[in-house]
Design an enzyme around this catalytic site. Structure first.
Site, PDB file in Angstrom:
ATOM      1  N   GLY A  20      32.457   1.216  50.497  1.00  0.00           N
ATOM      2  CA  GLY A  20      32.441   0.792  51.890  1.00  0.00           C
ATOM      3  C   GLY A  20      32.928  -0.636  52.038  1.00  0.00           C
ATOM      4  N   ARG A  24      34.041  -5.111  47.410  1.00  0.00           N
ATOM      5  CA  ARG A  24      33.701  -4.313  46.222  1.00  0.00           C
ATOM      6  C   ARG A  24      34.961  -3.631  45.688  1.00  0.00           C
ATOM      7  NH1 ARG A  24      29.600  -0.359  47.632  1.00  0.00           N
ATOM      8  NH2 ARG A  24      28.129  -2.098  47.585  1.00  0.00           N
ATOM      9  N   ARG A  43      43.373  -5.262  58.730  1.00  0.00           N
ATOM     10  CA  ARG A  43      41.993  -5.468  59.200  1.00  0.00           C
ATOM     11  C   ARG A  43      41.051  -5.922  58.076  1.00  0.00           C
ATOM     12  NH1 ARG A  43      40.495  -2.329  64.219  1.00  0.00           N
ATOM     13  NH2 ARG A  43      42.466  -1.743  65.174  1.00  0.00           N
ATOM     14  N   ARG A  87      33.335   8.553  46.770  1.00  0.00           N
ATOM     15  CA  ARG A  87      32.634   7.426  47.379  1.00  0.00           C
ATOM     16  C   ARG A  87      31.784   6.746  46.315  1.00  0.00           C
ATOM     17  NH1 ARG A  87      29.680   4.369  50.540  1.00  0.00           N
ATOM     18  NH2 ARG A  87      27.464   4.764  50.916  1.00  0.00           N
ATOM     19  N   SER A  90      26.274   2.100  48.068  1.00  0.00           N
ATOM     20  CA  SER A  90      24.850   1.827  47.916  1.00  0.00           C
ATOM     21  C   SER A  90      24.038   2.822  48.738  1.00  0.00           C
ATOM     22  CB  SER A  90      24.530   0.394  48.348  1.00  0.00           C
ATOM     23  OG  SER A  90      24.958   0.164  49.677  1.00  0.00           O
ATOM     24  N   ASP A 204      18.100  -0.510  47.699  1.00  0.00           N
ATOM     25  CA  ASP A 204      16.829  -0.855  48.316  1.00  0.00           C
ATOM     26  C   ASP A 204      15.961   0.397  48.364  1.00  0.00           C
ATOM     27  OD1 ASP A 204      17.068   0.127  51.515  1.00  0.00           O
ATOM     28  OD2 ASP A 204      18.950  -0.232  50.499  1.00  0.00           O
ATOM     29  N   ARG A 217      25.159  -6.230  45.426  1.00  0.00           N
ATOM     30  CA  ARG A 217      25.761  -4.998  45.950  1.00  0.00           C
ATOM     31  C   ARG A 217      27.278  -5.057  45.854  1.00  0.00           C
ATOM     32  NH1 ARG A 217      22.460  -2.859  51.215  1.00  0.00           N
ATOM     33  NH2 ARG A 217      20.427  -3.759  50.734  1.00  0.00           N
TER      34      ARG A 217
END
Length: 232
Positions: A20, A24, A43, A87, A90, A204, A217
């Site tokens: 996402g 990363r 973007r 994908r 997290s 989490d 993350r």
């Protein structure tokens, strides 16, 4: 070029990792890929292509939530011929025995998203992982002694819910954890007859209220990426 990805024909591999967070994506390329280059920064949603053990692989940020992820998945599949989408993100644990940094592989995705309501009137569509990718990931993890949990996850539209105990009903029915993209990914993969898998790392816990930092993350989760890169 597509609307949101400025890559040229051939810039993107048939197998793509989908974090996402675009930063990363950058970390994955810098840490795991050889001879990588950036093919997209429209973007700020970074995309890279390089080689992992001689195998051409791309990494494309998708943003948060089903609507954002589906834009990139749609264009990757239809404009760039991508066949395998994994994908790497997290997730928040819903179970006492699933702890920080544990790896969860989504066999299926329940959802609070309305993404399929207009497609399947008065019915519930159940988006699932591609079996071949799932088995490859599970077998690689087992061979390399990387513990995993596998099962149903929840794809949610809201990060901050009004009812902080809403997760307990999902947990009661065996849902392992919550995230925000998998149901959309599995649905669009099924629609266009390509392969998809969601490999997640627990960042989490809604049970213990513990969490790892935003920096961790963005630039850790090595085991998850290793599994993903050896799944294609």
């Amino acid at each position: 070029m597509s609307i949101h990805i400025e890559a040229k024909k051939g810039d993107i591999a048939e197998s793509v990792l989908l974090p996402g967070d675009p930063l990363r994506a950058k970390w994955i390329a810098e840490t795991f890929l050889d001879d990588y280059f950036c093919y997209n920064d429209v973007r700020g949603m970074l995309g890279f292509t390089g080689y992992y053990h001689g195998k051409k692989v791309s990494v494309q940020g998708t943003g948060m939530g089903v609507p954002s992820a589906l834009i990139y998945c749609h264009e990757l599949i239809n404009d760039y011929g991508v066949k395998n989408l994994i994908r790497v993100g997290s997730t928040g644990s819903y179970q006492k025995n699933i702890n920080l940094r544990d790896i969860v592989i989504a066999m299926a995705a329940s959802s609070t998203s309305g993404i399929n309501n207009s497609r399947f009137i008065n019915a519930d569509y159940s988006p699932t992982a591609d079996f071949e990718l799932f088995m490859n990931a599970a077998l690689y993890a087992k061979k390399n002694n990387i513990p995993i949990k596998a099962g149903n996850v929840l794809t949610a539209d809201e990060f901050y819910e009004d009812d902080v105990n809403a997760y307990k009903k999902w947990a009661e029915f065996g849902v392992l954890s919550v995230e925000m993209e998998t149901a959309g990914l599995y649905t669009i993969a099924a629609k266009f007859n390509v392969k998809a898998l969601s490999i997640l790392t627990v960042s989490d816990s809604l049970v213990t209220k513990k969490a790892i930092s935003a920096e961790e993350r963005e630039s850790s989760f090595n085991n998850m990426i290793e599994i993903a890169l050896n799944t294609f």
